[in-house]
Design a protein around this motif. Structure first.
Motif, PDB file in Angstrom:
ATOM      1  N   MET A  93       0.843  -1.184   0.000  1.00  0.00           N
ATOM      2  CA  MET A  93       0.000   0.000   0.000  1.00  0.00           C
ATOM      3  C   MET A  93       0.882   1.239   0.000  1.00  0.00           C
ATOM      4  N   ALA A  94       0.633   2.166  -0.889  1.00  0.00           N
ATOM      5  CA  ALA A  94       1.441   3.383  -0.986  1.00  0.00           C
ATOM      6  C   ALA A  94       1.057   4.363   0.110  1.00  0.00           C
ATOM      7  N   ASN A  95       2.049   5.119   0.558  1.00  0.00           N
ATOM      8  CA  ASN A  95       1.835   6.150   1.567  1.00  0.00           C
ATOM      9  C   ASN A  95       1.692   7.470   0.826  1.00  0.00           C
ATOM     10  N   LYS A  96       0.512   8.060   0.847  1.00  0.00           N
ATOM     11  CA  LYS A  96       0.257   9.272   0.080  1.00  0.00           C
ATOM     12  C   LYS A  96       0.928  10.498   0.687  1.00  0.00           C
ATOM     13  N   LYS A  97       1.193  10.466   1.990  1.00  0.00           N
ATOM     14  CA  LYS A  97       1.800  11.627   2.635  1.00  0.00           C
ATOM     15  C   LYS A  97       3.302  11.706   2.358  1.00  0.00           C
ATOM     16  N   ILE A  98       3.945  10.574   2.240  1.00  0.00           N
ATOM     17  CA  ILE A  98       5.381  10.541   2.007  1.00  0.00           C
ATOM     18  C   ILE A  98       5.626   9.994   0.612  1.00  0.00           C
ATOM     19  N   ARG A  99       6.310  10.759  -0.205  1.00  0.00           N
ATOM     20  CA  ARG A  99       6.547  10.395  -1.599  1.00  0.00           C
ATOM     21  C   ARG A  99       7.347   9.096  -1.709  1.00  0.00           C
ATOM     22  N   ASN A 100       6.856   8.175  -2.513  1.00  0.00           N
ATOM     23  CA  ASN A 100       7.493   6.880  -2.787  1.00  0.00           C
ATOM     24  C   ASN A 100       7.645   5.990  -1.549  1.00  0.00           C
ATOM     25  N   ALA A 101       6.876   6.219  -0.522  1.00  0.00           N
ATOM     26  CA  ALA A 101       6.955   5.395   0.689  1.00  0.00           C
ATOM     27  C   ALA A 101       5.851   4.341   0.674  1.00  0.00           C
ATOM     28  N   THR A 102       6.168   3.198   1.252  1.00  0.00           N
ATOM     29  CA  THR A 102       5.215   2.097   1.341  1.00  0.00           C
ATOM     30  C   THR A 102       4.941   1.802   2.806  1.00  0.00           C
ATOM     31  N   VAL A 103       3.682   1.888   3.197  1.00  0.00           N
ATOM     32  CA  VAL A 103       3.281   1.563   4.558  1.00  0.00           C
ATOM     33  C   VAL A 103       3.494   0.074   4.786  1.00  0.00           C
ATOM     34  N   CYS A 104       4.047  -0.284   5.956  1.00  0.00           N
ATOM     35  CA  CYS A 104       4.252  -1.699   6.272  1.00  0.00           C
ATOM     36  C   CYS A 104       4.101  -1.902   7.776  1.00  0.00           C
ATOM     37  N   THR A 105       3.891  -3.151   8.163  1.00  0.00           N
ATOM     38  CA  THR A 105       3.630  -3.477   9.557  1.00  0.00           C
ATOM     39  C   THR A 105       4.609  -4.530  10.047  1.00  0.00           C
ATOM     40  N   ALA A 106       5.020  -4.369  11.305  1.00  0.00           N
ATOM     41  CA  ALA A 106       5.843  -5.364  11.984  1.00  0.00           C
ATOM     42  C   ALA A 106       5.622  -5.198  13.475  1.00  0.00           C
ATOM     43  N   LYS A 107       5.479  -6.311  14.186  1.00  0.00           N
ATOM     44  CA  LYS A 107       5.308  -6.296  15.644  1.00  0.00           C
ATOM     45  C   LYS A 107       4.167  -5.368  16.088  1.00  0.00           C
ATOM     46  N   ASN A 108       3.065  -5.429  15.358  1.00  0.00           N
ATOM     47  CA  ASN A 108       1.871  -4.628  15.640  1.00  0.00           C
ATOM     48  C   ASN A 108       2.115  -3.120  15.552  1.00  0.00           C
ATOM     49  N   ILE A 109       3.136  -2.709  14.828  1.00  0.00           N
ATOM     50  CA  ILE A 109       3.412  -1.291  14.597  1.00  0.00           C
ATOM     51  C   ILE A 109       3.253  -1.044  13.103  1.00  0.00           C
ATOM     52  N   THR A 110       2.512  -0.009  12.743  1.00  0.00           N
ATOM     53  CA  THR A 110       2.371   0.367  11.345  1.00  0.00           C
ATOM     54  C   THR A 110       3.372   1.481  11.054  1.00  0.00           C
ATOM     55  N   PHE A 111       4.350   1.162  10.235  1.00  0.00           N
ATOM     56  CA  PHE A 111       5.388   2.109   9.864  1.00  0.00           C
ATOM     57  C   PHE A 111       4.980   2.831   8.586  1.00  0.00           C
ATOM     58  N   LYS A 112       5.407   4.070   8.440  1.00  0.00           N
ATOM     59  CA  LYS A 112       5.056   4.855   7.264  1.00  0.00           C
ATOM     60  C   LYS A 112       5.959   4.552   6.082  1.00  0.00           C
ATOM     61  N   SER A 113       7.066   3.839   6.330  1.00  0.00           N
ATOM     62  CA  SER A 113       7.950   3.480   5.222  1.00  0.00           C
ATOM     63  C   SER A 113       8.724   2.208   5.567  1.00  0.00           C
ATOM     64  N   VAL A 114       9.250   1.574   4.537  1.00  0.00           N
ATOM     65  CA  VAL A 114      10.061   0.376   4.717  1.00  0.00           C
ATOM     66  C   VAL A 114      11.360   0.740   5.451  1.00  0.00           C
ATOM     67  N   LEU A 115      11.917   1.911   5.172  1.00  0.00           N
ATOM     68  CA  LEU A 115      13.141   2.342   5.844  1.00  0.00           C
ATOM     69  C   LEU A 115      12.921   2.481   7.352  1.00  0.00           C
ATOM     70  N   GLU A 116      11.794   3.048   7.763  1.00  0.00           N
ATOM     71  CA  GLU A 116      11.503   3.178   9.198  1.00  0.00           C
ATOM     72  C   GLU A 116      11.439   1.795   9.846  1.00  0.00           C
ATOM     73  N   LYS A 117      10.750   0.874   9.200  1.00  0.00           N
ATOM     74  CA  LYS A 117      10.649  -0.489   9.737  1.00  0.00           C
ATOM     75  C   LYS A 117      12.025  -1.143   9.817  1.00  0.00           C
ATOM     76  N   SER A 118      12.809  -0.997   8.785  1.00  0.00           N
ATOM     77  CA  SER A 118      14.144  -1.583   8.744  1.00  0.00           C
ATOM     78  C   SER A 118      15.031  -1.012   9.859  1.00  0.00           C
ATOM     79  N   CYS A 119      14.989   0.294  10.048  1.00  0.00           N
ATOM     80  CA  CYS A 119      15.787   0.926  11.107  1.00  0.00           C
ATOM     81  C   CYS A 119      15.330   0.462  12.487  1.00  0.00           C
TER      82      CYS A 119
END
Length: 163
Positions: free
Chosen positions: A1-27
């Motif tokens: 699912m694309a994140n409309k607020k952040i350009r080229n970002a993909t919303v993703c989930t891990a450990k019941n947290i919804t991250f606004k980008s794959v980079l945030e989740k990775s970090c």
């Protein structure tokens, strides 16, 4: 699912947290793997307060405002400027990740593409961190991370502060 607020970002989930980008989740997951206890977007800072202006300011009406005014008056008017004297909303900033390490507050901003507002918010947040240090003695480190390689370097820097 694309994140409309952040350009080229993909919303993703891990450990019941919804991250606004794959980079945030990775970090976030990398910090956990390295033994830290990160928190995702734990605090919204007011970096410029709200206020009610005392200096009159006139601005062009929007189409919706003009339509509403015409409907209430029942006739067209040549007025285009309107007085804007309401509350000015605060400017806020929410860092992506927070880590407490020894006596340090670690703030991490995971950046893909910067928008036109971010450089100003970054400057104001850095000033807020300095003001906090001057008032309370609370030390902070602030990182702007673009890649996992940079995060790993940041982790080395953080750990060096604990030695």
């Amino acid at each position: 699912m694309a994140n409309k607020k952040i350009r080229n970002a993909t919303v993703c989930t891990a450990k019941n947290i919804t991250f606004k980008s794959v980079l945030e989740k990775s970090c976030f997951t990398c910090l956990e793997e390295q033994g830290f206890a990160p928190k995702y977007e734990p605090k919204k800072f007011i970096i410029f307060p709200s206020f009610v202006p005392i200096t009159p300011f006139y601005d062009k009406e929007t189409d919706a405002q003009q339509k509403k005014r015409v409907e209430s008056l029942g006739k067209q008017s040549s007025k285009e400027l309107r007085l804007c004297n309401g509350l000015i909303q605060p400017i806020t900033y929410t860092p992506d990740i927070y880590v407490r390490y020894n006596d340090l507050d670690i703030w991490i901003e995971c950046k893909g593409f910067t928008n036109d507002v971010f450089p100003y918010k970054k400057k104001m947040f850095r000033k807020l961190l300095d003001d906090t240090y001057n008032k309370t003695g609370q030390k902070s480190i602030y990182f702007e991370i673009y890649t996992k390689k940079q995060l790993l370097q940041a982790i080395e820097i953080i750990k060096s502060y604990g030695q």
